[in-house]
Design a protein around this motif. Sequence first.
Motif, PDB file in Angstrom:
ATOM      1  N   LEU A  73       0.836  -1.194   0.000  1.00 39.75           N
ATOM      2  CA  LEU A  73       0.000   0.000   0.000  1.00 39.75           C
ATOM      3  C   LEU A  73       0.881   1.259   0.000  1.00 39.75           C
ATOM      4  O   LEU A  73       2.055   1.187  -0.307  1.00 39.75           O
ATOM      5  CB  LEU A  73      -0.940  -0.031   1.202  1.00 39.75           C
ATOM      6  CG  LEU A  73      -1.927  -1.207   1.227  1.00 39.75           C
ATOM      7  CD1 LEU A  73      -2.634  -1.303   2.573  1.00 39.75           C
ATOM      8  CD2 LEU A  73      -2.947  -1.089   0.096  1.00 39.75           C
ATOM      9  N   GLY A  74       0.295   2.383   0.359  1.00 38.42           N
ATOM     10  CA  GLY A  74       1.027   3.649   0.373  1.00 38.42           C
ATOM     11  C   GLY A  74       0.727   4.458  -0.869  1.00 38.42           C
ATOM     12  O   GLY A  74       0.921   3.981  -1.991  1.00 38.42           O
ATOM     13  N   HIS A  75       0.217   5.698  -0.654  1.00 41.20           N
ATOM     14  CA  HIS A  75      -0.115   6.522  -1.824  1.00 41.20           C
ATOM     15  C   HIS A  75       0.147   8.005  -1.575  1.00 41.20           C
ATOM     16  O   HIS A  75      -0.432   8.859  -2.250  1.00 41.20           O
ATOM     17  CB  HIS A  75      -1.565   6.293  -2.246  1.00 41.20           C
ATOM     18  CG  HIS A  75      -2.590   6.710  -1.236  1.00 41.20           C
ATOM     19  ND1 HIS A  75      -2.827   5.992  -0.091  1.00 41.20           N
ATOM     20  CD2 HIS A  75      -3.429   7.773  -1.192  1.00 41.20           C
ATOM     21  CE1 HIS A  75      -3.776   6.592   0.616  1.00 41.20           C
ATOM     22  NE2 HIS A  75      -4.148   7.681  -0.043  1.00 41.20           N
ATOM     23  N   GLU A  76       1.034   8.313  -0.623  1.00 41.45           N
ATOM     24  CA  GLU A  76       1.483   9.682  -0.422  1.00 41.45           C
ATOM     25  C   GLU A  76       3.009   9.705  -0.424  1.00 41.45           C
ATOM     26  O   GLU A  76       3.651  10.179   0.491  1.00 41.45           O
ATOM     27  CB  GLU A  76       0.939  10.249   0.895  1.00 41.45           C
ATOM     28  CG  GLU A  76      -0.567  10.430   0.912  1.00 41.45           C
ATOM     29  CD  GLU A  76      -1.079  11.022   2.223  1.00 41.45           C
ATOM     30  OE1 GLU A  76      -2.239  11.452   2.253  1.00 41.45           O
ATOM     31  OE2 GLU A  76      -0.322  11.039   3.223  1.00 41.45           O
ATOM     32  N   GLY A  77       3.579   9.196  -1.505  1.00 37.09           N
ATOM     33  CA  GLY A  77       5.018   9.055  -1.578  1.00 37.09           C
ATOM     34  C   GLY A  77       5.713  10.305  -2.080  1.00 37.09           C
ATOM     35  O   GLY A  77       5.154  11.095  -2.842  1.00 37.09           O
ATOM     36  N   ALA A  78       6.943  10.483  -1.630  1.00 42.20           N
ATOM     37  CA  ALA A  78       7.813  11.545  -2.141  1.00 42.20           C
ATOM     38  C   ALA A  78       9.218  10.989  -2.207  1.00 42.20           C
ATOM     39  O   ALA A  78       9.643  10.220  -1.330  1.00 42.20           O
ATOM     40  CB  ALA A  78       7.765  12.777  -1.241  1.00 42.20           C
ATOM     41  N   GLY A  79       9.951  11.360  -3.241  1.00 39.98           N
ATOM     42  CA  GLY A  79      11.290  10.806  -3.370  1.00 39.98           C
ATOM     43  C   GLY A  79      12.074  11.443  -4.497  1.00 39.98           C
ATOM     44  O   GLY A  79      11.753  12.531  -4.983  1.00 39.98           O
ATOM     45  N   VAL A  80      13.108  10.716  -4.916  1.00 36.86           N
ATOM     46  CA  VAL A  80      14.034  11.205  -5.941  1.00 36.86           C
ATOM     47  C   VAL A  80      13.992  10.238  -7.120  1.00 36.86           C
ATOM     48  O   VAL A  80      14.092   9.018  -6.937  1.00 36.86           O
ATOM     49  CB  VAL A  80      15.462  11.305  -5.377  1.00 36.86           C
ATOM     50  CG1 VAL A  80      16.415  11.807  -6.450  1.00 36.86           C
ATOM     51  CG2 VAL A  80      15.500  12.213  -4.152  1.00 36.86           C
ATOM     52  N   VAL A  81      13.848  10.769  -8.317  1.00 36.87           N
ATOM     53  CA  VAL A  81      13.846   9.921  -9.509  1.00 36.87           C
ATOM     54  C   VAL A  81      15.199   9.237  -9.625  1.00 36.87           C
ATOM     55  O   VAL A  81      16.247   9.892  -9.652  1.00 36.87           O
ATOM     56  CB  VAL A  81      13.542  10.750 -10.766  1.00 36.87           C
ATOM     57  CG1 VAL A  81      13.706   9.889 -12.027  1.00 36.87           C
ATOM     58  CG2 VAL A  81      12.144  11.336 -10.694  1.00 36.87           C
ATOM     59  N   GLU A  82      15.170   7.908  -9.688  1.00 35.68           N
ATOM     60  CA  GLU A  82      16.414   7.131  -9.787  1.00 35.68           C
ATOM     61  C   GLU A  82      16.730   6.767 -11.230  1.00 35.68           C
ATOM     62  O   GLU A  82      17.866   6.836 -11.671  1.00 35.68           O
ATOM     63  CB  GLU A  82      16.281   5.856  -8.935  1.00 35.68           C
ATOM     64  CG  GLU A  82      17.508   4.962  -8.948  1.00 35.68           C
ATOM     65  CD  GLU A  82      17.187   3.552  -9.430  1.00 35.68           C
ATOM     66  OE1 GLU A  82      17.898   2.630  -9.021  1.00 35.68           O
ATOM     67  OE2 GLU A  82      16.251   3.374 -10.229  1.00 35.68           O
ATOM     68  N   SER A  83      15.692   6.377 -11.993  1.00 37.54           N
ATOM     69  CA  SER A  83      15.893   6.005 -13.387  1.00 37.54           C
ATOM     70  C   SER A  83      14.593   6.217 -14.145  1.00 37.54           C
ATOM     71  O   SER A  83      13.510   6.264 -13.559  1.00 37.54           O
ATOM     72  CB  SER A  83      16.353   4.543 -13.517  1.00 37.54           C
ATOM     73  OG  SER A  83      15.423   3.663 -12.898  1.00 37.54           O
ATOM     74  N   VAL A  84      14.719   6.366 -15.457  1.00 35.40           N
ATOM     75  CA  VAL A  84      13.532   6.621 -16.277  1.00 35.40           C
ATOM     76  C   VAL A  84      13.475   5.613 -17.412  1.00 35.40           C
ATOM     77  O   VAL A  84      14.501   5.118 -17.886  1.00 35.40           O
ATOM     78  CB  VAL A  84      13.539   8.056 -16.857  1.00 35.40           C
ATOM     79  CG1 VAL A  84      13.580   9.080 -15.730  1.00 35.40           C
ATOM     80  CG2 VAL A  84      14.696   8.264 -17.817  1.00 35.40           C
ATOM     81  N   GLY A  85      12.251   5.305 -17.834  1.00 35.30           N
ATOM     82  CA  GLY A  85      12.050   4.398 -18.943  1.00 35.30           C
ATOM     83  C   GLY A  85      12.088   5.113 -20.279  1.00 35.30           C
ATOM     84  O   GLY A  85      12.259   6.337 -20.358  1.00 35.30           O
ATOM     85  N   ALA A  86      11.881   4.353 -21.325  1.00 34.63           N
ATOM     86  CA  ALA A  86      11.877   4.917 -22.677  1.00 34.63           C
ATOM     87  C   ALA A  86      10.761   5.942 -22.821  1.00 34.63           C
ATOM     88  O   ALA A  86       9.705   5.829 -22.204  1.00 34.63           O
ATOM     89  CB  ALA A  86      11.704   3.794 -23.697  1.00 34.63           C
ATOM     90  N   ASP A  87      11.016   6.950 -23.631  1.00 35.49           N
ATOM     91  CA  ASP A  87      10.039   7.986 -23.971  1.00 35.49           C
ATOM     92  C   ASP A  87       9.774   8.973 -22.843  1.00 35.49           C
ATOM     93  O   ASP A  87       8.910   9.845 -22.989  1.00 35.49           O
ATOM     94  CB  ASP A  87       8.698   7.378 -24.416  1.00 35.49           C
ATOM     95  CG  ASP A  87       8.850   6.440 -25.610  1.00 35.49           C
ATOM     96  OD1 ASP A  87       9.719   6.714 -26.452  1.00 35.49           O
ATOM     97  OD2 ASP A  87       8.118   5.449 -25.676  1.00 35.49           O
TER      98      ASP A  87
END
Length: 369
Positions: free
Chosen positions: A61-75
């Motif tokens: 569960l959990g839906h109030e997350g905050a963080g740092v982008v680690e990696s991104v997918g295509a597009d």
Amino acid sequence: MRKAIKAAVARAISAPLTLETLQIEDPRAGEVRVSIIASGICHTDIAMRDQVFAVPHPIVLGHEGAGVVESVGADVVHFSPGDHVVMSYSSCGRCSYCKQAETAYCNFFFELNFKGARLDGTGAFDAGPDGIHSHFFGQSSFAEYSVCAVRNLIRVPKDIPLELLAPLGCGVMTGAGSIMHALKVRVGESIAVFGAGSVGLSAVMAARVVGATQIIAVDVNDARLQMALELGATHVINPHNEEPASAIKGMLPEGVNFALDTTSRPETITAAISALSSRGSCGLVGVSPPDDRISIAPMEMVSFGKKLQGIVEGEVVPSVFIPQLIELYRQGRFPFDRLIRFYPFEEVNQAIYDSETGRAIKAVIRMEH
């Protein structure tokens, strides 16, 4: 590449979450993987742990997350590794409601936020035969990392701690948005907020920002009522001491222009409707069992032109509204940080218990990477 992470898994109704090691996959096209710094605990998480709705178990569960982008997918072009982000609910971006900037009423809202998987049925976790579900509200942020679609993300400034910003993704946004967007409370108007938890107190702060002149908070917890006064309420009512609708009519004989119920208790909703003035509107934001019912007198609604309105996520577009709340916070006009109590990730069940029992207004768990 897949990454081993720690996550809190809901496996049984009303049972403690279990801290487990899972494997989370790389982001796919249009997705990012976020290193979660903190996640707020919302009563919706508790309701889904207890399967008030048919959310599948086991699930993160959990839906109030905050963080740092680690990696991104295509597009993915609008987010890069290192970006600070707040995560909110998921929407498709293609249906008629999304195209009209009414993303909270997306035609695929249930599937994207409560199905426990992507729309194609795949999940983010490789958990062997257990089949642990992911993508709760598109994110499942009770974990060290989350894979989510870019539409879940709001880029935020790096000079404000992410652990403070996490609750903006749902509860705080819902309370403030209900006042500013859904009900559209205006300068000089009156409102009664039923329930002084994080949603209700966020509504109180928002009512002060927009210039409501009578802001009444209703709750059975005197400490929370005191907090409401400090955050902008002009009056408070404890139902243990006086009947709310009568007390409100004693202050404002015509009733209040608006009421907002955050409790989902049928008797409280009835009191909120009774407290309305002619042409008044009552908003409902609470989560309750599907078979709950409220008693409404049609003659009261018709004769006085009263309105009853369901509200999802404050009816806001998170990518627009959350930056606005952050700016109000910077100005000292929306001090939502006063609601927060922090817990280490390992104490997630204590944080949930304190949320259930009212010991914490807004519990936020912090990850240690």
